[in-house]
Scaffold this motif. Sequence first.
Motif, PDB file in Angstrom:
ATOM      1  N   UNK A  88       0.900  -0.926   0.324  1.00  0.00           N
ATOM      2  CA  UNK A  88      -0.186  -0.020   0.126  1.00  0.00           C
ATOM      3  C   UNK A  88       0.453   1.136   0.002  1.00  0.00           C
ATOM      4  N   UNK A  89       2.267   1.346   0.469  1.00  0.00           N
ATOM      5  CA  UNK A  89       3.219   2.752   1.245  1.00  0.00           C
ATOM      6  C   UNK A  89       3.335   2.768  -0.387  1.00  0.00           C
ATOM      7  N   UNK A  90       3.798   1.339  -1.335  1.00  0.00           N
ATOM      8  CA  UNK A  90       4.608   1.568  -2.611  1.00  0.00           C
ATOM      9  C   UNK A  90       2.859   2.522  -3.950  1.00  0.00           C
ATOM     10  N   UNK A  91       1.613   1.916  -3.010  1.00  0.00           N
ATOM     11  CA  UNK A  91       0.485   2.637  -4.294  1.00  0.00           C
ATOM     12  C   UNK A  91       0.408   3.841  -3.993  1.00  0.00           C
ATOM     13  N   UNK A  92       0.740   4.353  -2.229  1.00  0.00           N
ATOM     14  CA  UNK A  92       0.541   5.987  -1.739  1.00  0.00           C
ATOM     15  C   UNK A  92       1.264   6.785  -3.162  1.00  0.00           C
ATOM     16  N   UNK A  93       2.425   6.656  -3.253  1.00  0.00           N
ATOM     17  CA  UNK A  93       3.789   7.277  -3.283  1.00  0.00           C
ATOM     18  C   UNK A  93       2.821   7.606  -5.357  1.00  0.00           C
ATOM     19  N   UNK A  94       3.462   6.566  -5.656  1.00  0.00           N
ATOM     20  CA  UNK A  94       2.621   6.258  -7.202  1.00  0.00           C
ATOM     21  C   UNK A  94       1.228   7.221  -7.087  1.00  0.00           C
ATOM     22  N   UNK A  95       0.281   7.644  -6.368  1.00  0.00           N
ATOM     23  CA  UNK A  95      -1.448   7.622  -5.735  1.00  0.00           C
ATOM     24  C   UNK A  95      -0.729   9.851  -5.818  1.00  0.00           C
TER      25      UNK A  95
END
Length: 232
Positions: free
Chosen positions: A28-35
Amino acid sequence: MWDPPTKDDLRIGLEAAQEGLSMGPKTQRERDYLGAIQIFYQNAGSESHGIRAKRYETAMELLHTHYPQDSEAAILYALSLIANASLKDETYANQKKATLILAPIILQQPQHPGVAHYIMTIAQGVAGTFQVSVAPTNGFNAPVSLSVSGLPTGFTFQFSPPSVTPAAGQAANATLTISAGASTAQPPTGYLASSEMPCKNVAAVISIATPLKQSSENWRLGGELLSRRFPS
């Protein structure tokens, strides 16, 4: 963040963020950065740079809140605060907030390539205080004079004491205070330690608020951010 990207940069950035999200990030952390970065690049045709930059700041604040131990999230949030700071705000609210975030990080990661740059500005009426440490090596124990060079017009400095003498195996410390006067320029600034004993002078660029460590043949010089005072 300071200047609007070109149309090509906006397209490339958006495509990169979208591609990253389409690959199915594992956490989720990676998704949050990309988002968060996608928010900055999308809708460039209908929204101003300022609106998108502010939206990115909000996204990074949430990311920093969700991952308080993630220093990179904290750093990027602080960067967005500085980039979005209003030039008309003489209370320096964003800069104060960013400094509170970055100050403990730079003590933990003094060699971080970005943190020092992000907190190097001293605005009008602001003072920065640093602890300078001269640690002897190879039996060095001579007096060391401390001075500052390269300050812009209106800036002043003071070392207390103005010189130190490290004992064998023990560091000697001094406090450096840099105060900003009428000028708000921010060219690189350095402090110089010198001794009459045969050894190299040590010149260390600190860019106003940069903790540092540099070495010579006979000693090493370190700087550490202690405090940063803003107008009340």
